[in-house]
Each structure stands twice: as structure tokens, then as C-alpha cells.
Design an enzyme around this catalytic site. Sequence first.
Site, PDB file in Angstrom:
ATOM      1  N   ALA A  83     -11.461   1.221   6.348  1.00  0.00           N
ATOM      2  CA  ALA A  83     -10.527   0.434   5.539  1.00  0.00           C
ATOM      3  C   ALA A  83      -9.874   1.290   4.448  1.00  0.00           C
ATOM      4  O   ALA A  83     -10.188   2.467   4.264  1.00  0.00           O
ATOM      5  CB  ALA A  83     -11.262  -0.756   4.923  1.00  0.00           C
ATOM      6  N   HIS A  84      -8.969   0.662   3.701  1.00  0.00           N
ATOM      7  CA  HIS A  84      -8.182   1.395   2.703  1.00  0.00           C
ATOM      8  C   HIS A  84      -9.043   1.978   1.590  1.00  0.00           C
ATOM      9  O   HIS A  84     -10.049   1.416   1.198  1.00  0.00           O
ATOM     10  CB  HIS A  84      -7.074   0.508   2.111  1.00  0.00           C
ATOM     11  CG  HIS A  84      -7.557  -0.743   1.445  1.00  0.00           C
ATOM     12  ND1 HIS A  84      -6.752  -1.824   1.231  1.00  0.00           N
ATOM     13  CD2 HIS A  84      -8.757  -1.098   0.940  1.00  0.00           C
ATOM     14  CE1 HIS A  84      -7.420  -2.773   0.619  1.00  0.00           C
ATOM     15  NE2 HIS A  84      -8.641  -2.351   0.430  1.00  0.00           N
ATOM     16  N   ASN A  85      -8.639   3.161   1.141  1.00  0.00           N
ATOM     17  CA  ASN A  85      -9.242   3.870   0.001  1.00  0.00           C
ATOM     18  C   ASN A  85     -10.623   4.446   0.287  1.00  0.00           C
ATOM     19  O   ASN A  85     -11.283   4.951  -0.623  1.00  0.00           O
ATOM     20  CB  ASN A  85      -9.340   2.967  -1.242  1.00  0.00           C
ATOM     21  CG  ASN A  85      -8.021   2.339  -1.623  1.00  0.00           C
ATOM     22  OD1 ASN A  85      -6.978   2.971  -1.505  1.00  0.00           O
ATOM     23  ND2 ASN A  85      -8.054   1.092  -2.055  1.00  0.00           N
ATOM     24  N   HIS A 119       0.837  -1.197   0.000  1.00  0.00           N
ATOM     25  CA  HIS A 119       0.000   0.000   0.000  1.00  0.00           C
ATOM     26  C   HIS A 119       0.875   1.252   0.000  1.00  0.00           C
ATOM     27  O   HIS A 119       1.639   1.471   0.947  1.00  0.00           O
ATOM     28  CB  HIS A 119      -0.900   0.007   1.236  1.00  0.00           C
ATOM     29  CG  HIS A 119      -2.031  -0.969   1.174  1.00  0.00           C
ATOM     30  ND1 HIS A 119      -1.877  -2.283   0.805  1.00  0.00           N
ATOM     31  CD2 HIS A 119      -3.362  -0.815   1.428  1.00  0.00           C
ATOM     32  CE1 HIS A 119      -3.045  -2.892   0.841  1.00  0.00           C
ATOM     33  NE2 HIS A 119      -3.963  -2.032   1.215  1.00  0.00           N
TER      34      HIS A 119
END
Length: 325
Positions: free
Chosen positions: A242-244, A201
Site C-alpha cells: 500500500a501507499h507510503n 496522491h
Amino acid sequence: MKSSFFKNLGPISFIKIKEHLECTPINIDHDMSFNEFTSIRNLNNDGLSFLTDTHHSKENIISDGAILCSHSISKKFKDNNPLIIVNDVHSAVAKLSSIFYRSLTLKEIENLDKPTIDSNCNISENAIIENGSIIGKNVKISSGCYVGHNCIIGDNTSIDCNTVITNSIIAENTHIGRNSSIGQQGFGFAISKNKNIRIFHIGRVIIQANVNIGSNCTIDRGSFGDTIIGQNTFFDNLCHVAHNVIIGNNCIFAAMTGIAGSTSIGNRVMTGGQVGIAGHLYIGNNVQIAAQSGVLKDISNDCSVMGHPAIDKFKYIRKYKKNYA
């Protein structure tokens, strides 16, 4: 996106990519190189991005740069688009992420400038501030906190005990509770029979002004973009982002709310406790989600929902009265 938190190993040649992937090039010379591997939103002419079968309909099909995709998705592009076709896009993305990027070494972090700390700060002697970090005015960082290299902490921000912040840019007047973790790698990997492959990431966490984050919260950095928290948004304790994920302004999330990856949430959204929101969704403005609801599809502006799966609140209440009253 240019990140100062990781080392970009580009340019990476197509020849090197072929050493790691079984692939078919279209309109790509074997001596071609790519400066970065990024999201399709951030793709430039000299970069490489990817498009999955599951989510291609929500992305803009653009011509800049080269695209890694499956054979079925390749048919969506014009004849002159540079493409790299693979059988398993997710696995290929995981492999390429670690070819293009790596973490900074301890030596590289040591060579960064010493932390910049502005006036009237109260920083515990038991807190760790790594090189390259910039700390604004009137900042309080409590015992046991860790601020990783190149992070930015805005004026009048307070960070309670034992909180870890990495790969993040935090604006002014933010409060972060104790035992929270911000900027760690997200839950992104390619599933393999023998050994799952992590996606490296390279994104950041961007927290805008006047945000409140409770205790024991976790906010993952983006994979190839950023995780963004809008102004004046408040999180209760035990929330996970969470991511994004992109969250708008003036939102309120009660305890134990969980938001899965790549979901976009509008302004003035409110959730009750223990709400779960699935990934890759769009939640509009002025949405209210009742406690313990499970959101599995997009929600339009100005809606109130409840239940699992979450449906219109009044429709849910009518069904409940019919079946149980």
C-alpha cells in the site's frame, strides 16, 4: 518532494484555503501563500503539511512551514508556529490535496519529450511507452504493457505481459511479472456520510536494484511521500504493497502477503504466504513472520512471530500444544 508526474498548482493563498475549509489560523497572515502541500518529513518554510491525532507521536514536531492540525495537536507546538486548526484533519487533507495538485492533461503529456530508449531493448509493438519516459539498456517490455509518462526503467529490467507502470522509478536488473500494477493511486480517502473524498496522491514508487516482483502484484504510489522497495527484495505472486510503505533490502514476501499503508519494514524480513501487516507499523531487521499471521503491532529486530494476532513463535507453539495437543 518535487514530482514530475503531477502538476503543482501552488502557490495557494490562505484566502483560497479558507474558501474550502472551516479553519482557525494561528500566526498566519491572510495574504500568506504556500508553495506545496506535503508530508511533514518533506516540509519546507514555504510549504504546508498536516499532523493527525492518531499518529502525531510517531512524527517529529518541527517548526519549518505551516501545519494543518486539530485543536488538541495544536497545543504541542510552540507559540510562534504557524498553524491552521480544523475539526477534521483527514477531510481537510483530502480537500487540500486536490487544490494543490492535479494530473497532467493529455496536452501536457503530448508536449513532453518523446520517450528515450537506450540500446539493445526488446519492446513489443503492442506495448505503450508514454512521453517523458526513459528506458535503459537491454530492457525487455512485453506485449500489452503500459509505461506512463516520465517513468524511468533501469538497465537490464524485464517487464512481463500486461503490466502497468506509472509514477515510478525502477532501478536496474529488476524483473516484474505479468499482470502487475505499479504506481497507481493508493487506498486513501476521507470518509464522509454522503460522498467519500479521495486524497490526491502525489508520491512515487521507487524500486531499487535487483528486485523481483511476481505476477498479479500491486504496489501503490505514496500519498505525500514515496513507496520504496529496497535492493534485492523479492515478491511472490499476488502481493500487495500500500501507499507510503518503505521496505528494506534483501526481503522475501511469499504469495498473498498484504502490507497496509505507511508501514516501515527493515532489512532481511521474510513472510510466509497470506501474511497481513497492519498500517503505520515498524517491522525491524531479520524478522520472520509465519504464514497466515496477522501483524497488528511493531516487531523488534531478530524476532520470529506467528498467529493472529502475531506473537513470539515459540510462545504461540507452547499455547497451541497446551490447548490442542
